[in-house]
Design an enzyme around this catalytic site. Structure first.
Site, PDB file in Angstrom:
ATOM      1  N   HIS A 296       0.813  -1.218   0.074  1.00 56.22           N
ATOM      2  CA  HIS A 296      -0.259  -0.045   0.091  1.00 56.22           C
ATOM      3  C   HIS A 296       0.935   1.124   0.001  1.00 56.22           C
ATOM      4  CE1 HIS A 296      -3.756   2.208   1.088  1.00 56.22           C
ATOM      5  NE2 HIS A 296      -2.588   3.140   1.674  1.00 56.22           N
ATOM      6  N   HIS A 339      -0.835   3.241  11.740  1.00 62.14           N
ATOM      7  CA  HIS A 339       0.452   4.303  11.696  1.00 62.14           C
ATOM      8  C   HIS A 339       0.408   5.377  12.818  1.00 62.14           C
ATOM      9  CE1 HIS A 339      -2.243   6.054   8.816  1.00 62.14           C
ATOM     10  NE2 HIS A 339      -1.653   7.165   9.059  1.00 62.14           N
ATOM     11  N   GLU A 345      -3.803  15.092  10.624  1.00 63.91           N
ATOM     12  CA  GLU A 345      -4.848  14.727   9.622  1.00 63.91           C
ATOM     13  C   GLU A 345      -6.274  14.933   9.815  1.00 63.91           C
ATOM     14  OE1 GLU A 345      -4.233  10.829   8.729  1.00 63.91           O
ATOM     15  OE2 GLU A 345      -2.187  10.900   8.443  1.00 63.91           O
ATOM     16  N   HIS A 369      -6.882  13.014  13.218  1.00 65.54           N
ATOM     17  CA  HIS A 369      -5.990  12.159  13.778  1.00 65.54           C
ATOM     18  C   HIS A 369      -4.777  13.189  13.799  1.00 65.54           C
ATOM     19  CE1 HIS A 369      -8.643   9.453  11.826  1.00 65.54           C
ATOM     20  NE2 HIS A 369      -8.688   8.874  12.782  1.00 65.54           N
ATOM     21  N   HIS A 375      -3.718   5.667  14.502  1.00 71.77           N
ATOM     22  CA  HIS A 375      -4.891   5.278  13.657  1.00 71.77           C
ATOM     23  C   HIS A 375      -4.636   4.335  12.654  1.00 71.77           C
ATOM     24  CE1 HIS A 375      -2.718   8.748  12.119  1.00 71.77           C
ATOM     25  NE2 HIS A 375      -3.329   8.475  10.736  1.00 71.77           N
TER      26      HIS A 375
END
Length: 441
Positions: A296, A339, A345, A369, A375
């Protein structure tokens, strides 16, 4: 003499390209040729420069436009008095001590009362310090009536509009910008405008950027194409108001809102040229890139606009989107991994569903976050992605976004006390049970 706006120019329109030098005139010959400030401008206009960067900024970052207007801005002035700024807040703002945690809110209903854009801004987070030209603020806006006989400019930062419901018409001194859900519009610092509804009430997200102007990110090894392409950004053609009528002029400066009364409209630019102007962009024209074999990729591949900082590779602000795209990676956990991040964010959902949060994150909702708080996918998303058949799958009819900054975002009292704050948000990870078994590979 009063000339209605829509009879002054033949039609609304746009010019394409990002960061280019544009020139446009609503009357033939209004733009001087070969010089910026002739001794006498055509039509009795005044020449005025609007600078978005220091005069001596390098050519690549130098932003300015020359405006040829009916009255210079010094005539759009008067004795200002302080106005009620409502629930709009500016960094630094430490008005509420909120325990550290990932946070998420359900959509806030449209207000039933009459509110204009200036009355309908609600600040959720602030970061940095507007006076030092550093940081940003994340707001919501709610609009149930158009601004009439009112204009506004923001001296603290540029404004990124992200509509979620209902369309807006931004009547700016550079021309007219219309923007709907799925599109964004940016109004630079110091540009005068009025917000009008197109149809019914409107709501959306608003990012106030105190730092370096938003621009396109570098593509690095991606090369010359993909992501947001300059040709898909649109800047308005010149349109002006020659209106002699009382107009309330509002200015946000130093975190406060000020107002004065004018005897005429300040949206009186007949022609302009330069590279400092409002613009719009259709998010559905973003050309995503992604992992074609495994893993990803970092969300930075979805960066649409960026505001740089003095630290290379570290953004004052990134505007990141998650649009329709294909998921094809093999032997890969496809949603975002768990992470902790130095960036903070603020995330919103314009329409559709977000793959990492299938429950509780709905269009019009938003989450925070913050820096160095953990999160990632909720338990349902984890189980689904861990056991899904890994065949090509298209994520369709989805548009989420993120305002990401290197600075911690502080929650306002308004946001912390909203009934829509999901007190049980952290419970979405409760179902992540211990799976470790040293006897089973």
């Amino acid at each position: 003499m009063t000339t209605p706006l829509d009879t002054t120019v033949a039609a609304k329109g746009y010019m394409s390209g990002f960061g280019n030098g544009f020139e446009t005139e609503a009357l033939p010959g209004a733009l001087p040729v070969g010089r910026n400030s002739p001794q006498r401008c055509a039509y009795g206009l005044y020449a005025e420069q609007l600078s978005g960067s220091p005069f001596t900024a390098p050519r690549a970052t130098n932003e300015r436009s020359w405006l040829y207007r009916i009255r210079p801005t010094v005539k759009h002035w008067g004795r200002f008095t302080k106005a009620d700024i409502g629930l709009w807040r500016t960094a630094p703002c430490h008005e509420h001590d909120t325990p550290i945690a990932p946070m998420r809110w359900s959509p806030i209903p449209m207000p039933s009362e009459s509110v204009s854009f200036l009355e309908g801004v609600r600040t959720i987070t602030t970061a940095g310090d507007a006076d030092s030209r550093n940081g940003m603020a994340a707001h919501l806006y709610f609009i149930t009536r158009s601004m009439t006989d009112e204009c506004f400019y923001n001296g603290d930062g540029e404004m990124l509009f992200v509509p979620q419901e209902g369309a807006l018409r931004l009547r700016t001194e550079f021309g007219i910008v219309e923007v709907s859900p799925g599109e964004i519009a940016v109004v630079p610092r110091g540009v005068k405008f009025r917000v009008e509804l197109i149809g019914g009430p409107a709501r959306g997200y608003l990012c106030e950027n105190y730092g370096a102007a938003l621009t396109l990110p570098e593509r690095g090894p991606i090369g010359a194409n993909c992501l947001a392409n300059p040709r898909d950004f649109h800047t308005p053609v010149a349109a002006y108001e020659d209106v002699d009528a009382k107009t309330a002029m509002y200015v946000k400066w130093g975190g406060a809102l000020w107002v004065t009364e004018l005897e005429h409209s300040p949206l009186d630019v007949v022609a302009w040229h330069g590279n400092y102007a409002p613009y719009k962009y259709d998010l559905r024209r973003f050309s995503p890139v992604g992992p074609l074999l495994f893993d990803h990729a970092d969300p930075s591949i979805f960066t649409t606009l960026t505001s740089g900082s003095e630290t290379p590779g570290t953004a004052n602000l990134d505007f990141v989107i998650f649009p329709d795209r294909w998921a094809v990676a093999e032997n890969t956990f496809r949603p975002p991994w768990y992470h902790m991040n130095i960036m903070s964010e603020f995330m919103g959902l314009i329409y559709g569903a977000y793959d990492a949060k299938p429950q509780g994150f709905t269009p019009g909702g938003f989450s925070l976050h913050n820096a160095m708080l953990p999160h990632g996918p909720d338990a349902e998303a984890f189980e689904g992605a861990s056991n899904a058949k890994l065949e090509p799958r298209k994520l369709e009819n989805t548009m989420a976004f993120m305002f990401e900054t290197r600075l911690p975002q502080r929650v306002t009292r308004y946001a912390a006390e909203l009934s829509e704050l999901q007190q049980g948000y952290v419970d979405c990870w409760k179902g992540l049970e211990k799976r470790f078994d040293p006897t089973r590979r």
